[in-house]
Design a protein around this motif. Structure first.
Motif, PDB file in Angstrom:
ATOM      1  N   PHE A  70       0.813  -1.217   0.000  1.00 14.42           N
ATOM      2  CA  PHE A  70       0.000   0.000   0.000  1.00 14.42           C
ATOM      3  C   PHE A  70       0.849   1.272   0.000  1.00 14.42           C
ATOM      4  O   PHE A  70       0.369   2.338   0.368  1.00 14.42           O
ATOM      5  CB  PHE A  70      -0.957  -0.001   1.189  1.00 14.42           C
ATOM      6  N   GLU A  88      -6.777   0.179   4.881  1.00 13.06           N
ATOM      7  CA  GLU A  88      -5.533   0.005   4.116  1.00 13.06           C
ATOM      8  C   GLU A  88      -4.541   1.125   4.422  1.00 13.06           C
ATOM      9  O   GLU A  88      -3.327   0.886   4.520  1.00 13.06           O
ATOM     10  CB  GLU A  88      -5.849  -0.058   2.614  1.00 13.06           C
ATOM     11  N   HIS A 147      -7.084  -0.886  -4.888  1.00 12.42           N
ATOM     12  CA  HIS A 147      -6.376  -0.797  -3.614  1.00 12.42           C
ATOM     13  C   HIS A 147      -5.662   0.551  -3.525  1.00 12.42           C
ATOM     14  O   HIS A 147      -5.309   1.152  -4.542  1.00 12.42           O
ATOM     15  CB  HIS A 147      -5.350  -1.929  -3.484  1.00 12.42           C
ATOM     16  N   LYS A 189      -3.855  -8.221   0.223  1.00 11.50           N
ATOM     17  CA  LYS A 189      -4.653  -7.774  -0.935  1.00 11.50           C
ATOM     18  C   LYS A 189      -5.600  -8.865  -1.410  1.00 11.50           C
ATOM     19  O   LYS A 189      -5.843  -9.014  -2.605  1.00 11.50           O
ATOM     20  CB  LYS A 189      -3.741  -7.295  -2.076  1.00 11.50           C
TER      21      LYS A 189
END
Length: 529
Positions: free
Chosen positions: A248, A295, A325, A466
């Motif tokens: 991330f 996240e 994401h 993920k």
């Protein structure tokens, strides 16, 4: 009955929410000016009538810290060569900015000694004693005993032989098999401008050899004007290297330089940033906001575990990849080398996200990142900042940075009644003006965030791998699709201004020695192409 009160009563019927103590107002205390947006925009992404667009994309800044003692104006300084304190005569050494330098008379002292300096500043230039090393690593002049004013005659110094010419750039084809490849601007095709900041321009580029697409952050050396600027460039490079190991965080491909510019080649994240999507979505469902906040929490926790305070979390710096994401980017405001219990005091950040402890001039640590996450989560859930000032554009006295800071410090934060009790609770946790009581800052630290009821539905291990499907997938027609980037950037001409030899002559190129870098992991992937 007005539209505002109709919406309010409907929300009240569906989401009972009591009066809230501790610095937060319930919707019963809200006025029609606090409605999320004043009316419906003519089309998605267009401004509402009367909407103040000045809150969008405010850049982050550092405020220079100056220390005044006996007329001296000291500023933190990093020394590349040996230097000695004018007060205690000991060598100034250590990592980072090791001492203070008067910006008027150029007096050099330790940080610990600057308050003890009794000699007043003459406002005349005093040559600092910076001693070069000889070939054996010994000081050519020994330990300095004093500083010398320009008014005094100076003894002649031995001539210094000219520095050797820098080696010619190494081309990839000239390297032995298995050695590290180096890159230059010639290795990349410049495709489109995708972003711009105070210091840098960001381009979408293609590595010609592999046809892979990257983002390239370009910084003019002439804008990196002092030691603090050079420090943040090096810090950004180090954090980019660290970030390459997390799903991330935007990672680094390579770094290189020309006489006029520095280049970071980084991952190209195609989905655009949250600011771009929020300007079209206005506000997000709680499920979406929870996913992004979780996240982001994992990314911040990763940095904190490695001693890095991010200090610039905002919608602009949260990117979405092609799957949906998040990836945090832009590490120019980071502080590295922070151990548990350590603090710092630099006044920096993007005004709307700066934590109260920074504004109060207090020492701070990782707490400022959790405050910023609270501001960002509020923006995702409510569609506006918790510190927006109604009709600020019509009132010059309220449309200032100082007034915004006063609001952050003193204003009671209003929680929209449309939010669930769990969402309101997590916002109050992150937006606690006392960092000791803030969510994520207690004895349990990150565990308090994981166990908060708002994040109860999150499978944290799967999320970090993920394996959780994102709630929104950006629409993309290819890896070069720029539909999720603002036209104000992508419509710019793609070119770098020609170098100015006069400007280049004033740049101390030694400050940027060792900037070149190639990520060995990404290199191995490219070699498989």
């Amino acid at each position: 009955m007005s539209t505002f009160w109709t919406e309010f009563l409907n929300a009240a019927a569906n989401h009972p929410f009591p009066l809230t103590p501790g610095g937060f107002l319930s919707p019963l205390d809200m006025s029609p000016d606090d409605v999320l947006f004043p009316n419906v925009p003519p089309a998605p992404g267009m401004p509402c009538a009367g909407e103040d667009r000045s809150i969008y994309r405010r850049g982050a800044r550092r405020w220079r810290k100056l220390y005044r003692v006996n007329g001296h104006i000291f500023q933190a300084k990093r020394f590349n060569r040996r230097a000695f304190c004018a007060f205690c005569q000991d060598r100034i050494w250590g990592l980072g900015r090791q001492g203070f330098k008067c910006i008027q008379c150029k007096l050099l002292v330790h940080k610990k000694c600057h308050k003890l300096v009794q000699k007043p500043c003459s406002n005349e230039h005093v040559d600092p004693v910076e001693v070069k090393d000889d070939a054996n690593g010994e000081s050519t002049l020994g330990r300095a005993s004093s500083v010398r004013s320009r008014a005094e005659p100076e003894p002649p110094l031995p001539e210094t032989p000219p520095a050797p010419a820098p080696p010619a750039p190494v081309r990839p084809e000239d390297l032995e098999p298995g050695s590290q490849r180096q890159y230059s601007l010639e290795d990349f095709e410049l495709i489109r401008v995708i972003g711009r900041g105070s210091y840098a321009k960001v381009l979408m580029v293609e590595l010609k050899r592999t046809k892979r697409v990257y983002a390239m952050k370009v910084i003019k050396k002439a804008l990196v004007t002092d030691d603090e600027d050079i420090d943040w460039v090096q810090t950004e490079k180090h954090v980019f290297e660290t970030a390459s190991n997390h799903p991330f965080l935007v990672g680094l491909h390579s770094c290189f330089q020309t006489p006029s510019r520095l280049f970071f080649v980084i991952e190209f994240v195609r989905g655009g940033d949250l600011m771009f999507h929020m300007q079209r979505q206005r506000r997000l469902p709680e499920e979406h906001a929870r996913f992004y906040a979780a996240e982001i929490s994992l990314a911040l926790h990763f940095l904190h575990e490695r001693g890095v305070i991010y200090r610039d979390l905002k919608l602009d710096n949260v990117l979405l990849d092609h799957e949906g994401h998040i990836k945090l980017t832009d590490y120019g405001m980071c502080k590295e080398g922070v151990r548990p219990g350590d603090t710092t005091s630099t006044f920096c950040g993007t005004p709307n996200y700066i934590a109260p402890e920074i504004l109060r001039g207090e020492e701070y640590g990782f707490s400022v990142d959790w405050w910023a996450l609270g501001v960002l989560t509020y923006e995702m859930l409510a569609g506006r900042s918790p510190f927006d000032i109604a009709q600020a554009a019509d009132n010059p006295d309220q449309n200032t940075e100082d007034y915004l800071f006063q609001v952050i410090l003193e204003k009671t934060i209003r929680i929209p009644r449309s939010l669930s009790v769990k969402a309101a609770s997590v916002l109050k946790g992150f937006l606690n003006k006392n960092p000791v009581e803030r969510l994520g800052c207690g004895e349990n630290g990150f565990l308090d965030i994981i166990s908060h009821p708002f994040f109860k539905s999150i499978e944290w291990e799967m999320l970090e791998q993920k394996q959780v499907v994102p709630p929104f997938k950006p629409r993309l027609e290819g890896e070069r699709d720029l539909a999720n980037f603002p036209p104000e950037f992508t419509d710019e001409p793609v070119h770098l201004t020609p170098d100015n030899d006069t400007v280049i002559a004033d740049i101390d190129q030694s400050e940027f020695e060792g900037f070149e870098y190639v990520n060995p992991l990404l290199m191995s992937l490219e070699d498989c192409v």
